[in-house]
Design an enzyme around this catalytic site. Structure first.
Site, PDB file in Angstrom:
ATOM      1  N   GLU A 425     -38.125  -2.390 -40.454  1.00  0.00           N
ATOM      2  CA  GLU A 425     -37.882  -1.519 -39.313  1.00  0.00           C
ATOM      3  C   GLU A 425     -37.450  -2.361 -38.111  1.00  0.00           C
ATOM      4  O   GLU A 425     -38.182  -3.240 -37.663  1.00  0.00           O
ATOM      5  CB  GLU A 425     -39.201  -0.787 -39.011  1.00  0.00           C
ATOM      6  CG  GLU A 425     -39.236  -0.057 -37.705  1.00  0.00           C
ATOM      7  CD  GLU A 425     -40.657   0.470 -37.408  1.00  0.00           C
ATOM      8  OE1 GLU A 425     -41.568   0.267 -38.242  1.00  0.00           O
ATOM      9  OE2 GLU A 425     -40.832   1.055 -36.339  1.00  0.00           O
ATOM     10  N   ASP A 498     -43.914  -1.135 -39.000  1.00  0.00           N
ATOM     11  CA  ASP A 498     -45.042  -1.404 -38.104  1.00  0.00           C
ATOM     12  C   ASP A 498     -46.242  -0.569 -38.499  1.00  0.00           C
ATOM     13  O   ASP A 498     -46.100   0.519 -39.057  1.00  0.00           O
ATOM     14  CB  ASP A 498     -44.667  -1.049 -36.654  1.00  0.00           C
ATOM     15  CG  ASP A 498     -43.673  -2.050 -36.089  1.00  0.00           C
ATOM     16  OD1 ASP A 498     -43.543  -3.142 -36.673  1.00  0.00           O
ATOM     17  OD2 ASP A 498     -43.029  -1.718 -35.073  1.00  0.00           O
ATOM     18  N   ASP A 500     -47.983   1.452 -36.966  1.00  0.00           N
ATOM     19  CA  ASP A 500     -48.239   2.484 -35.947  1.00  0.00           C
ATOM     20  C   ASP A 500     -47.630   3.808 -36.407  1.00  0.00           C
ATOM     21  O   ASP A 500     -47.099   3.897 -37.517  1.00  0.00           O
ATOM     22  CB  ASP A 500     -47.685   2.043 -34.581  1.00  0.00           C
ATOM     23  CG  ASP A 500     -46.171   1.810 -34.634  1.00  0.00           C
ATOM     24  OD1 ASP A 500     -45.554   2.113 -35.683  1.00  0.00           O
ATOM     25  OD2 ASP A 500     -45.619   1.316 -33.643  1.00  0.00           O
ATOM     26  N   ASP A 502     -44.947   5.451 -35.477  1.00  0.00           N
ATOM     27  CA  ASP A 502     -43.515   5.407 -35.775  1.00  0.00           C
ATOM     28  C   ASP A 502     -43.256   4.745 -37.124  1.00  0.00           C
ATOM     29  O   ASP A 502     -42.430   5.206 -37.908  1.00  0.00           O
ATOM     30  CB  ASP A 502     -42.769   4.614 -34.695  1.00  0.00           C
ATOM     31  CG  ASP A 502     -42.448   5.494 -33.501  1.00  0.00           C
ATOM     32  OD1 ASP A 502     -42.626   6.727 -33.618  1.00  0.00           O
ATOM     33  OD2 ASP A 502     -42.030   4.941 -32.469  1.00  0.00           O
TER      34      ASP A 502
END
Ligand code: 0RA
Length: 635
Positions: A425, A498, A500, A502
């Site tokens: 990403e 990541d 998180d 997103d």
């Protein structure tokens, strides 16, 4: 039993279960979470066999606080009288002799095949303790084992009016990487089992919660309810699922099917309650009959004209949800994962049952018939357009792996079985990964931002997305109907996002893309999720990484009280330098990868539709429910 009476046979028996403890993977697939849950299914399968024999209508499963599990059924009870060959009670034979399978001869349909049907003795071998209670012949009988060995002989412990079997087992922590059962995994398997066995009541209880959590699965409509359930969050194009059933010398076939307005195809095929992921003769028979019958009807009604081409099978199956369930006396399972049905006699049996049943339905429901055919002709048009789009993109060289995407940092080794590609990403993490990697066998493809949600867009739009084009060319496999696993340029596709929200979203979008357009890649076990650490703990000159909050707590608890430490929380891959990224996430010697599997068709379908479908509410609920454990599917 006193040692002096041990006979040669007894020793053989112990060796049998010793073999299971030495190579558990051979019997239950793995010693990870999947293998652990397999223990539950193995016992439940035996109870379901009682239901298939018409002798049981209720199964209760309880997950206890100590992560032991009890399975109780109201079947006939495992026989308690002596088996002459072994001079031991039937219960003891079933639980200590490999492949006795609990069944001593007999007929009828049974759950067996693949990893299933290895026998309750395998569960016994892999449990640090197992207790069994049988209600039979007016008595309650009890017996106990430890690591497969009898520790208390069969004795009558009370009176019984009814019959049944109760087995409680404690998975052996010496064998399993984890002994923590997952409610979601068991619940979704049990829901599937309940759908496949009309009217069988399966109750699941979790005593690990403050308030015990209880859910009951019982479907009077069987696989018709299954299809309704799968279509629940979708808009259907006819009122009720079509149901077809036939029984003959070949076996029993049941099919339920219904179309929705979506673009994807969900056809689940089972043989003796086993999910035949790799398909087989029952599925072939179904598909042939469906394609022919719909085309015949459309022509007879003049909807398809003389000059028109036939509707293709794929066009007809767009938006189709179907469940095929066959039961046979001697199922033959083939294929890589032993989930492909091989019995040839069942192909024509299913085909003729579906042809008759479906033709009848179409005649009796002309409005529904017309809607289904309209849907197929639209699909055919869209497919033509998509083909043109693909040809256009191909002519421009955009899907052709002879022109690899510019952003790809390829590896030097050409042997696909040895190489891997990281989907990363963002460009900055992509940059770190490029520096960190071992360029001989690791390729890096940075992806910018959110990739397209293919669950909402059709294939035409998907193919015009640059990120998707880049993936297709890099993998070398082609896409959807042209997909060919043999052309894969890497045998590991590793999603690295990541830790998180997103990142989780991007991961879901990628998995949705693989699920809808490159499913064989998942089936082949080529798709993985990288596990970057959440924390770095530095103390003195040493450092360590924690991958979960729990691990961090355990780690800090283990540090001597006076030790000073520094804690760094990683918010994204970008915060790690290349050395750290290599050390924690990319080095095969240290990293952990989660392999994505679609073992549980139901859970997968549900997750995809909830997360990626049109409706917002299921998505919210899913995320709330899984907020802490967004690990996706059965990885
Ligand atoms: C052997 C023979 C019979 C049933 C079973 C085993 C049996 C095994 C399990 C395991 C869990 N629940 C079970 N229930 C039954 C047939 C018994 C008969 O013919 O009466």
């Amino acid at each position: 039993m006193p040692e002096s009476t041990y006979s040669g046979k007894d020793i053989q028996v112990l060796e049998g279960l010793e073999a299971v403890r030495k190579r558990p993977g051979m019997y239950i697939g793995s010693t990870g979470p999947k293998g652990l849950h397999h223990l539950v299914y193995e016992i439940v399968d035996n109870s379901v066999d009682e239901a298939l024999a018409g002798c049981c209508n209720s199964i209760e499963i309880t997950i206890h606080q100590d992560n032991s599990v009890t399975v109780t059924d109201n079947g006939r009870g495992i026989p308690v009288d002596n088996v002459p060959k072994y001079r031991k009670p039937g219960v003891e034979v079933a639980l200590t002799i490999l492949h006795a399978g609990g069944k001593f001869g007999g007929s009828g349909y049974k759950v067996s095949g693949g990893l299933h049907g290895v026998g309750v003795s395998v569960v016994n071998a892999l449990s640090k303790r197992l207790e069994v209670e049988v209600k039979r012949d007016g008595k309650i009988w009890g017996m106990a084992f430890e690591r497969g060995k009898t520790v208390s002989q069969l004795t009558a412990i009370g009176k019984a009016k009814s019959t049944g079997t109760k087995i409680r087992f404690w998975p052996d922590p010496e064998i399993f990487e984890t002994t923590e059962f997952s409610w979601d995994v068991i619940a979704s398997h049990m829901r599937e089992t309940a759908f496949l066995n009309k009217n069988l009541k399966i109750t699941l209880t979790d005593e690990r919660e403050l308030e015990p959590r209880v859910e009951e699965f019982r479907y009077a409509g069987g696989i018709v309810d299954f299809v309704k359930y799968l279509n629940e969050k979708r808009e259907t194009i006819h009122a009720r699922p079509i149901y077809i059933e036939a029984e003959g010398a070949e076996g029993l076939v049941e099919v339920a099917l219904g179309w929705n307005t979506g673009y994807s195809e969900t056809v689940l095929a089972f043989a003796n309650n086993i999910n035949t992921h790799e398909g087989g003769t029952h599925l072939d028979g179904f598909k042939n009959a469906l394609t022919r019958t719909i085309n015949d009807y459309a022509r007879r009604q003049g909807i398809l004209k003389e000059k028109d081409d036939n509707l293709s099978g794929e066009d007809i199956r767009e938006g189709l949800v179907a469940v095929i369930s066959v039961k046979l006396r001697e199922p033959q399972f083939e294929g890589q994962t032993k989930t492909k049905l091989g019995n040839t006699e069942i192909r024509s049996f299913v085909q003729s049952a579906i042809t008759t049943g479906l033709a009848e339905f179409l005649e009796e429901h002309p409005k529904a018939a017309r809607a289904i055919i309209t849907k197929s002709t639209q699909a055919a048009k869209a497919r033509m357009a998509a083909r043109k789009a693909r040809e256009l993109t191909r002519r421009k060289g955009l899907l052709d792996s002879s022109t690899l995407p510019g952003k790809l940092a390829d590896c030097s080794i050409r042997e696909a079985a040895l190489t891997e590609i990281y989907l990363v990403e963002g460009d900055s993490a992509g940059g770190s990964a490029k520096q960190a990697r071992d360029r001989s066998f690791q390729a890096i493809l940075p992806l910018r931002g959110k990739i397209l949600n293919v669950e909402k867009a059709g294939i035409t739009r998907a193919l015009s997305s640059l990120e998707i084009q880049a993936m297709i060319t890099a993998f070398g496999t082609g896409v959807s109907e042209e997909f060919n696993l043999d052309n894969a340029r890497y045998h590991k596709i590793i999603i690295m996002t990541d830790a998180d929200v997103d990142g989780a979203h991007i991961r879901c979008l990628l998995l949705t893309f693989f699920y809808r357009f490159m499913r064989p890649m998942i089936d082949a076990g080529y798709v993985y999720i990288a596990q970057p650490p959440l924390y770095k703990i530095t103390y003195g000159k040493k450092h360590d990484y924690a991958y979960t909050d729990r691990q961090l707590q355990q780690f800090l608890a283990a540090l001597p009280e006076t030790t000073k430490y520094n804690l760094q929380r990683y918010k994204g891959l970008g915060e790690m330098n290349p050395e750290q990224l290599w050390e924690t996430t990319m080095d095969p010697a240290n990293r952990t990868l989660l392999q994505v599997s679609l073992d549980d068709a139901l859970a997968a379908e549900e997750a995809i539709v909830d997360l990626m479908g049109d409706q917002v509410e299921p998505r919210k609920k899913f995320i709330q429910r899984h907020a802490k454990s967004v690990r996706f599917l059965d990885v």
